[in-house]
Motif scaffolding. Structure first.
Motif, PDB file in Angstrom:
ATOM      1  N   THR A  29       1.327  -6.542   0.428  1.00 40.41           N
ATOM      2  CA  THR A  29       0.904  -5.213   0.897  1.00 40.41           C
ATOM      3  C   THR A  29       1.387  -4.132  -0.066  1.00 40.41           C
ATOM      4  OG1 THR A  29       1.057  -5.988   3.172  1.00 40.41           O
ATOM      5  CG2 THR A  29       0.978  -3.601   2.832  1.00 40.41           C
ATOM      6  N   THR A  30       0.508  -3.181  -0.375  1.00 37.14           N
ATOM      7  CA  THR A  30       0.864  -2.020  -1.186  1.00 37.14           C
ATOM      8  C   THR A  30       0.429  -0.767  -0.452  1.00 37.14           C
ATOM      9  OG1 THR A  30       0.628  -3.262  -3.249  1.00 37.14           O
ATOM     10  CG2 THR A  30       0.586  -0.860  -3.404  1.00 37.14           C
ATOM     11  N   VAL A  31       1.372   0.136  -0.226  1.00 36.64           N
ATOM     12  CA  VAL A  31       1.105   1.356   0.536  1.00 36.64           C
ATOM     13  C   VAL A  31       1.624   2.552  -0.259  1.00 36.64           C
ATOM     14  CG1 VAL A  31       1.545   2.608   2.681  1.00 36.64           C
ATOM     15  CG2 VAL A  31       1.303   0.130   2.724  1.00 36.64           C
ATOM     16  N   PRO A  32       0.809   3.588  -0.464  1.00 40.70           N
ATOM     17  CA  PRO A  32       1.328   4.810  -1.097  1.00 40.70           C
ATOM     18  C   PRO A  32       2.255   5.550  -0.155  1.00 40.70           C
ATOM     19  CG  PRO A  32      -0.953   5.113  -0.433  1.00 40.70           C
ATOM     20  CD  PRO A  32      -0.626   3.676  -0.176  1.00 40.70           C
ATOM     21  N   ALA A  33       3.226   6.235  -0.684  1.00 40.64           N
ATOM     22  CA  ALA A  33       4.170   7.005   0.126  1.00 40.64           C
ATOM     23  C   ALA A  33       4.604   8.234  -0.650  1.00 40.64           C
ATOM     24  CB  ALA A  33       5.384   6.151   0.494  1.00 40.64           C
ATOM     25  N   GLU A  34       5.039   9.238   0.083  1.00 38.90           N
ATOM     26  CA  GLU A  34       5.489  10.487  -0.531  1.00 38.90           C
ATOM     27  C   GLU A  34       6.952  10.722  -0.214  1.00 38.90           C
ATOM     28  OE1 GLU A  34       3.252  14.554  -0.851  1.00 38.90           O
ATOM     29  OE2 GLU A  34       4.409  14.565   0.990  1.00 38.90           O
ATOM     30  N   VAL A  35       7.696  11.163  -1.204  1.00 38.15           N
ATOM     31  CA  VAL A  35       9.109  11.486  -1.011  1.00 38.15           C
ATOM     32  C   VAL A  35       9.214  12.822  -0.273  1.00 38.15           C
ATOM     33  CG1 VAL A  35      11.318  11.900  -2.141  1.00 38.15           C
ATOM     34  CG2 VAL A  35       9.704  10.255  -3.126  1.00 38.15           C
ATOM     35  N   VAL A  36       9.886  12.810   0.887  1.00 36.47           N
ATOM     36  CA  VAL A  36       9.990  14.023   1.691  1.00 36.47           C
ATOM     37  C   VAL A  36      11.424  14.528   1.784  1.00 36.47           C
ATOM     38  CG1 VAL A  36       7.947  13.499   3.050  1.00 36.47           C
ATOM     39  CG2 VAL A  36      10.182  12.691   3.835  1.00 36.47           C
ATOM     40  N   GLY A  37      12.403  13.755   1.273  1.00 41.64           N
ATOM     41  CA  GLY A  37      13.779  14.217   1.335  1.00 41.64           C
ATOM     42  C   GLY A  37      14.751  13.163   0.840  1.00 41.64           C
ATOM     43  N   PHE A  38      16.038  13.471   0.977  1.00 39.36           N
ATOM     44  CA  PHE A  38      17.106  12.548   0.561  1.00 39.36           C
ATOM     45  C   PHE A  38      18.187  12.543   1.633  1.00 39.36           C
ATOM     46  CE2 PHE A  38      15.179  14.197  -3.317  1.00 39.36           C
ATOM     47  CZ  PHE A  38      14.859  13.025  -3.989  1.00 39.36           C
ATOM     48  N   GLU A  39      18.816  11.385   1.795  1.00 38.49           N
ATOM     49  CA  GLU A  39      19.877  11.244   2.783  1.00 38.49           C
ATOM     50  C   GLU A  39      20.862  10.186   2.297  1.00 38.49           C
ATOM     51  OE1 GLU A  39      20.482   9.916   7.456  1.00 38.49           O
ATOM     52  OE2 GLU A  39      18.499  10.484   6.723  1.00 38.49           O
ATOM     53  N   ASP A  40      22.113  10.591   2.108  1.00 36.98           N
ATOM     54  CA  ASP A  40      23.164   9.664   1.674  1.00 36.98           C
ATOM     55  C   ASP A  40      22.748   8.888   0.426  1.00 36.98           C
ATOM     56  OD1 ASP A  40      24.732  10.472   3.800  1.00 36.98           O
ATOM     57  OD2 ASP A  40      23.976   8.885   5.116  1.00 36.98           O
ATOM     58  N   GLU A  41      22.277   9.611  -0.568  1.00 35.62           N
ATOM     59  CA  GLU A  41      21.872   9.048  -1.855  1.00 35.62           C
ATOM     60  C   GLU A  41      20.687   8.088  -1.748  1.00 35.62           C
ATOM     61  OE1 GLU A  41      25.178   7.372  -3.873  1.00 35.62           O
ATOM     62  OE2 GLU A  41      26.305   9.260  -3.965  1.00 35.62           O
ATOM     63  N   GLU A  42      19.973   8.145  -0.649  1.00 37.79           N
ATOM     64  CA  GLU A  42      18.754   7.360  -0.491  1.00 37.79           C
ATOM     65  C   GLU A  42      17.564   8.306  -0.391  1.00 37.79           C
ATOM     66  OE1 GLU A  42      20.291   3.342   1.830  1.00 37.79           O
ATOM     67  OE2 GLU A  42      19.292   4.937   2.952  1.00 37.79           O
ATOM     68  N   ALA A  43      16.446   7.860  -0.942  1.00 44.25           N
ATOM     69  CA  ALA A  43      15.221   8.653  -0.839  1.00 44.25           C
ATOM     70  C   ALA A  43      14.568   8.403   0.509  1.00 44.25           C
ATOM     71  CB  ALA A  43      14.262   8.280  -1.962  1.00 44.25           C
ATOM     72  N   VAL A  44      14.061   9.464   1.121  1.00 45.41           N
ATOM     73  CA  VAL A  44      13.350   9.371   2.398  1.00 45.41           C
ATOM     74  C   VAL A  44      11.862   9.532   2.100  1.00 45.41           C
ATOM     75  CG1 VAL A  44      13.080  10.333   4.702  1.00 45.41           C
ATOM     76  CG2 VAL A  44      15.325  10.331   3.615  1.00 45.41           C
ATOM     77  N   LEU A  45      11.073   8.518   2.434  1.00 47.58           N
ATOM     78  CA  LEU A  45       9.644   8.518   2.134  1.00 47.58           C
ATOM     79  C   LEU A  45       8.825   8.404   3.407  1.00 47.58           C
ATOM     80  CD1 LEU A  45      11.161   6.354  -0.107  1.00 47.58           C
ATOM     81  CD2 LEU A  45       8.990   6.839  -1.236  1.00 47.58           C
ATOM     82  N   THR A  46       7.665   9.006   3.383  1.00 42.78           N
ATOM     83  CA  THR A  46       6.705   8.868   4.469  1.00 42.78           C
ATOM     84  C   THR A  46       5.476   8.151   3.938  1.00 42.78           C
ATOM     85  OG1 THR A  46       7.450  10.904   5.525  1.00 42.78           O
ATOM     86  CG2 THR A  46       5.305  10.080   6.162  1.00 42.78           C
ATOM     87  N   PRO A  47       5.108   6.989   4.496  1.00 38.92           N
ATOM     88  CA  PRO A  47       3.966   6.233   3.976  1.00 38.92           C
ATOM     89  C   PRO A  47       2.637   6.900   4.299  1.00 38.92           C
ATOM     90  CG  PRO A  47       4.834   5.195   5.944  1.00 38.92           C
ATOM     91  CD  PRO A  47       5.775   6.308   5.611  1.00 38.92           C
ATOM     92  N   ILE A  48       1.728   6.851   3.362  1.00 40.46           N
ATOM     93  CA  ILE A  48       0.365   7.367   3.578  1.00 40.46           C
ATOM     94  C   ILE A  48      -0.505   6.142   3.900  1.00 40.46           C
ATOM     95  CG2 ILE A  48      -1.477   8.813   2.642  1.00 40.46           C
ATOM     96  CD1 ILE A  48       0.493   9.860   0.601  1.00 40.46           C
ATOM     97  N   GLY A  49      -0.313   5.605   5.074  1.00 42.34           N
ATOM     98  CA  GLY A  49      -1.010   4.393   5.487  1.00 42.34           C
ATOM     99  C   GLY A  49      -0.158   3.604   6.454  1.00 42.34           C
ATOM    100  N   ASP A  50      -0.634   2.426   6.847  1.00 43.08           N
ATOM    101  CA  ASP A  50       0.074   1.595   7.810  1.00 43.08           C
ATOM    102  C   ASP A  50       1.155   0.770   7.125  1.00 43.08           C
ATOM    103  OD1 ASP A  50      -1.539   2.444   9.939  1.00 43.08           O
ATOM    104  OD2 ASP A  50      -3.108   1.002   9.398  1.00 43.08           O
ATOM    105  N   LEU A  51       2.257   0.577   7.845  1.00 42.37           N
ATOM    106  CA  LEU A  51       3.384  -0.181   7.306  1.00 42.37           C
ATOM    107  C   LEU A  51       3.379  -1.646   7.739  1.00 42.37           C
ATOM    108  CD1 LEU A  51       6.346   2.347   7.669  1.00 42.37           C
ATOM    109  CD2 LEU A  51       5.380   1.448   5.546  1.00 42.37           C
TER     110      LEU A  51
END
Length: 448
Positions: free
Chosen positions: A62-84
């Motif tokens: 599976t390949t899903v596009p996602a957008e970076v929306v923030g950072f938390e504890d040195e981790e990137a927070v992403l929101t997928p543009i599609g189903d997970l």
């Protein structure tokens, strides 16, 4: 083996070449660490907020596009543009170094797209990327305030109540406010068929799946579709897709404005955009603020709405629908939108219950730019009609109980006499259209 390779340098070079040819050279910038609801946490160094990444699961494929929306504890927070579905913590995060871009061009006219710029109006149940040669980012800054053209001309929408009493200018931004079921979508479809805009861009944000095809084929019609571009993200799609639908439609409208055309942008609705933005913000850890909406929403709204309006040589006239509860005075989205836009059209549930279309409450509606684009006679006639409507509203109860005495007030008598003519002017069938000249002539006849 090492000693053999060292004794034979040619063999070492051959082995290194075979390993280079057979190894996976695709860039892997990080790994998914955990998935919580609609939010993906990943180790992805060097990514930026707003950057487009791809989540690729090597097990499920599976390949899903996602957008970076923030950072938390040195981790990137992403929101997928599609189903997970099918995604695991073994998924790779591949950064692109770019923001989401969509294809633009004349080839978009008549097409139905998703927020990624992929074609949806195919016989098969699949999407196909549209290739035009020109791409616009979905997030762009508004035009410089000092480089915008001045607004000087009206735009015909074909609706007498709007063109006559709430004249909309080319490059104006107007909100259409109303409760569910008062005819917002029907009004938008009537405007598409009656407007004189060069291009129409329609963003259906969080729309019911059942209503999409009905809107396109029955309400929009073949003629309306020829000069329109429709961007769709139904209510079942992830929140980031519903948000991107608004940005995608705006970017397409900006392209046609940059070509010097007069564009009509219709977005249905800002409320569902706001709810999707709230869903993302709360899932990313933002604190709730006004009525549960995160602070990021009230920063995103002006950035989205300010992108419409006049540019250099072209214009985007934008109509945004807003769902309200009751009078909408306690709705922060309605209040914020009304404060940003250049006018508001209020739809009345009581008029809709009487099967009155369009159900526009003229006295509660206002166009802030009518004074700049309507002629003097037009403005005087419109003001007189509004005065008659206001006076009739004041004496309506007296008329119902039989306590009104004729001859005491001339304006009240005139309001009673002309009541039927004004209602006939305001009421309009959804496939009936009036030109600006016809509307002004009817307005003059009633006012005189």
């Amino acid at each position: 083996m090492i000693e053999q390779a060292l004794s034979d340098p040619g063999e070492l070079i051959r082995r290194l070449r075979r390993r280079a040819l057979t190894s996976d050279t695709r860039p892997v910038h990080g790994r998914v660490r955990r998935i919580t609801g609609i939010i993906v946490h990943a180790t992805a160094p060097m990514v930026r907020i707003g950057e487009l990444c791809y989540l690729r699961d090597t097990v499920s494929g599976t390949t899903v596009p996602a957008e970076v929306v923030g950072f938390e504890d040195e981790e990137a927070v992403l929101t997928p543009i599609g189903d997970l579905e099918g995604m695991s913590t073994r998924a790779e995060v591949i950064a692109t170094g770019k923001t989401l871009q969509i294809p633009v061009g004349e080839g978009l006219l008549g097409r139905v797209l998703n927020p990624l710029g992929e074609v949806l109006d195919l016989a098969e149940d699949r999407t196909v990327p549209l290739v035009t040669g020109t791409y616009y980012p979905t997030h762009r800054p508004p035009p410089n305030a000092l480089q915008r053209d001045l607004i000087t001309h009206p735009l015909q929408l074909g609706i007498r109540a709007i063109d006559g009493l709430l004249t909309v200018a080319r490059g104006q931004r107007v909100g259409i406010f109303g409760e569910p079921g008062v005819g917002k979508s029907s009004l938008l479809s009537a405007i598409v068929r009656g407007t004189k805009a060069d291009v129409v861009v329609i963003g259906l944000v969080g729309e019911r799946g059942r209503e999409v095809r009905e809107f396109i084929e029955r309400q929009l019609g073949e003629e309306g579709r020829k000069r329109s571009v429709v961007v769709v993200a139904t209510s079942d799609r992830p929140a980031i897709e519903r948000v991107k639908a608004a940005y995608c439609a705006t970017a397409i409208a900006e392209y046609f404005r940059d070509q010097g055309q007069d564009v009509l942008l219709l977005m249905d609705s800002v409320t569902r955009f706001a709810r999707a933005q709230r869903e993302i913000g709360l899932a990313a850890g933002e604190p709730p603020a006004r009525r549960g909406y995160p602070p990021s929403l009230f920063a995103a709204l002006p950035r989205l709405l300010e992108r419409a309006g006049p540019g250099r040589g072209g214009t985007i006239t934008a109509l945004y629908t807003v769902l309200t509860e009751g009078d909408g005075t306690l709705d922060p989205v309605a209040e914020e939108t009304k404060a940003i836009l250049d006018g508001h059209i209020m739809l009345s549930s009581s008029l809709a219950e009487r099967n009155f279309f369009p159900a526009i409450d003229v006295l509660k509606s206002r166009s802030r730019l009518m004074e700049s684009v309507a002629g003097k006679a037009h403005r005087e006639h419109a003001a007189h009609i509004r005065a008659l409507l206001a006076r009739y509203e004041e004496i309506e109860l007296l008329l119902r109980v039989g306590e009104y005495e004729r001859g005491v007030d001339a304006l009240s008598d005139e309001a009673i006499v002309k009541r039927e003519a004004i209602e006939a002017f305001l009421r309009q069938d959804d496939n009936e259209f009036s030109s600006l000249d016809t509307t002004e002539e009817l307005l003059k006849r009633i006012a005189s």
